[in-house]
Write a protein that holds these residues in place. Structure first.
Motif: not given
Length: 125
Positions: A92-103
């Motif tokens: 697969a194509v592997y994606y790095c992701a970041g989140r700052i939302r509080s959910s």
């Protein structure tokens, strides 16, 4: 605004290992929860692993549990995905992701605020 750049993908035989890296810039990395998601051809992007801001809490998809390890080095603004016992279905194509939302969600694409460009992982049988 956080920029993410993945590296470390490639071609590997089944049973082999790879380590993906994701370098972050433009923000305070230690405040960003991180994750890895992947997308195989013709399929939707799916959750692989996630890690808390300190690195003390990790979560994995059942399909990779026991084979993949997510980790981070906040001093280096980098998150890793160590992949072992690779299978052709990990291709697969592997994606790095970041989140700052509080959910609290971390398994869907809509849970993340920042994305890398992706790195291809191909596992041959």
């Amino acid at each position: 605004q956080v920029q993410l750049v993945e590296s470390g993908g490639g071609l590997v035989q089944a049973g082999g290992s790879l380590r993906l890296s994701c370098a972050a810039s433009g923000g305070t990395f230690s405040t960003v929860r991180m994750g890895w998601l992947r997308q195989a051809p013709g399929k939707e992007r799916e959750f692989v692993a996630a890690i808390s801001r300190s690195g003390g809490i990790t979560n994995y998809a059942d399909s990779v549990k026991g084979r993949f390890t997510i980790s981070r080095e906040n001093a280096k603004n980098t998150v890793y995905l160590q992949m072992t016992s690779l299978k052709p279905e990990d291709t697969a194509v592997y994606y790095c992701a970041g989140r700052i939302r509080s959910s609290k969600g971390f398994t869907t694409t809509t849970d993340y605020d920042y994305w890398g460009q992706g790195t291809q992982v191909t596992v041959s049988s």
